[in-house]
Design an enzyme around this catalytic site. Sequence first.
Site, mmCIF file in Angstrom:
data_model
loop_
_atom_site.group_PDB
_atom_site.id
_atom_site.type_symbol
_atom_site.label_atom_id
_atom_site.label_comp_id
_atom_site.label_asym_id
_atom_site.label_seq_id
_atom_site.Cartn_x
_atom_site.Cartn_y
_atom_site.Cartn_z
ATOM 1 N N ASN A 101 -2.081 12.588 -11.836
ATOM 2 C CA ASN A 101 -1.792 12.386 -10.419
ATOM 3 C C ASN A 101 -2.550 11.179 -9.882
ATOM 4 O O ASN A 101 -2.077 10.503 -8.961
ATOM 5 C CB ASN A 101 -2.165 13.632 -9.618
ATOM 6 N N ALA B 222 -9.678 12.123 -8.001
ATOM 7 C CA ALA B 222 -10.597 11.705 -9.053
ATOM 8 C C ALA B 222 -10.513 10.214 -9.345
ATOM 9 O O ALA B 222 -10.931 9.768 -10.414
ATOM 10 C CB ALA B 222 -10.324 12.502 -10.324
ATOM 11 N N HIS C 221 -11.367 6.512 -15.762
ATOM 12 C CA HIS C 221 -10.239 5.746 -15.234
ATOM 13 C C HIS C 221 -10.724 4.349 -14.841
ATOM 14 O O HIS C 221 -11.693 4.220 -14.086
ATOM 15 C CB HIS C 221 -9.650 6.425 -13.993
#
Length: 267
Positions: free
Chosen positions: A189, A121, A219
């Site tokens: 992660n 992701a 992010h």
Amino acid sequence: MNHYRVGIAGFGAIGQAVARVLDAGVPGLTLAAIAVRDPQHPPATAWQGAAPEWTTLSGLAERCDVVVECAPAAVIRELSEPVLRAGKKLVVLSSGALLRNDDLIALAAEHGGQIIVPSGAILGLDAITAAAEGTIHSVTMITRKPPRGLLGAPYLDTHGIDVTKITEPTLIFRGTPRDAAIGFPANLNVAVSVSLAGIGPDRTTLEIWADPGVTRNIHRVEVDSDSAAFSMEIQNIPSENPKTGRITAQSVVAALRKLTGALRVGT
């Protein structure tokens, strides 16, 4: 063209999504087996495709050439050791678990296996790995998630943080991906993957914000190096599991396609 038998460890949202694509047909790839907790009683209601071979984690190595880890991080050793000792390829989504089991990398090297960490992701791992061929001065990652997407993280319990009561953007963690991998094992992660691509889990800076004003996992990565300075942001639509973005499963499929594709784009 090489042909690979693919196994999937774990059959949650990501495992099912990857299995559906493989079942529909990907050149050079065959869905060979799926590992679940009880192979004698597989979750058949969650699967409408061709009947795969249901097996245990340790049973994947002998049945598959490539194994995709979609399981809890706690089982990483049970899954990884047979696969890597057999010289097979292992696609790892729980990259945070590699920090606590880094001897698996040496095990892969010893037996001719390979650990593949897909982008998942996050974005820009190709640019970060390219920059790492020179000198990277700093890497900062800022993550914003809806509070419910952080529920269950051990860090919250340890520090007495109730994210359900957060009403405005709140910084709940600032530190390294190594620490985050312990405190947020199911959430960050992506931060570990960024660190592994760049300057490591102890020099990378990570901020985690619980933000009730966002509906997607966001992010942002900022990199300064001797070859380029760049920043990137991705806004992920959550999957059925709010801790994971939909694009994660697609990233796994894209990584698998690169194993056999006639054209490979990206570092």
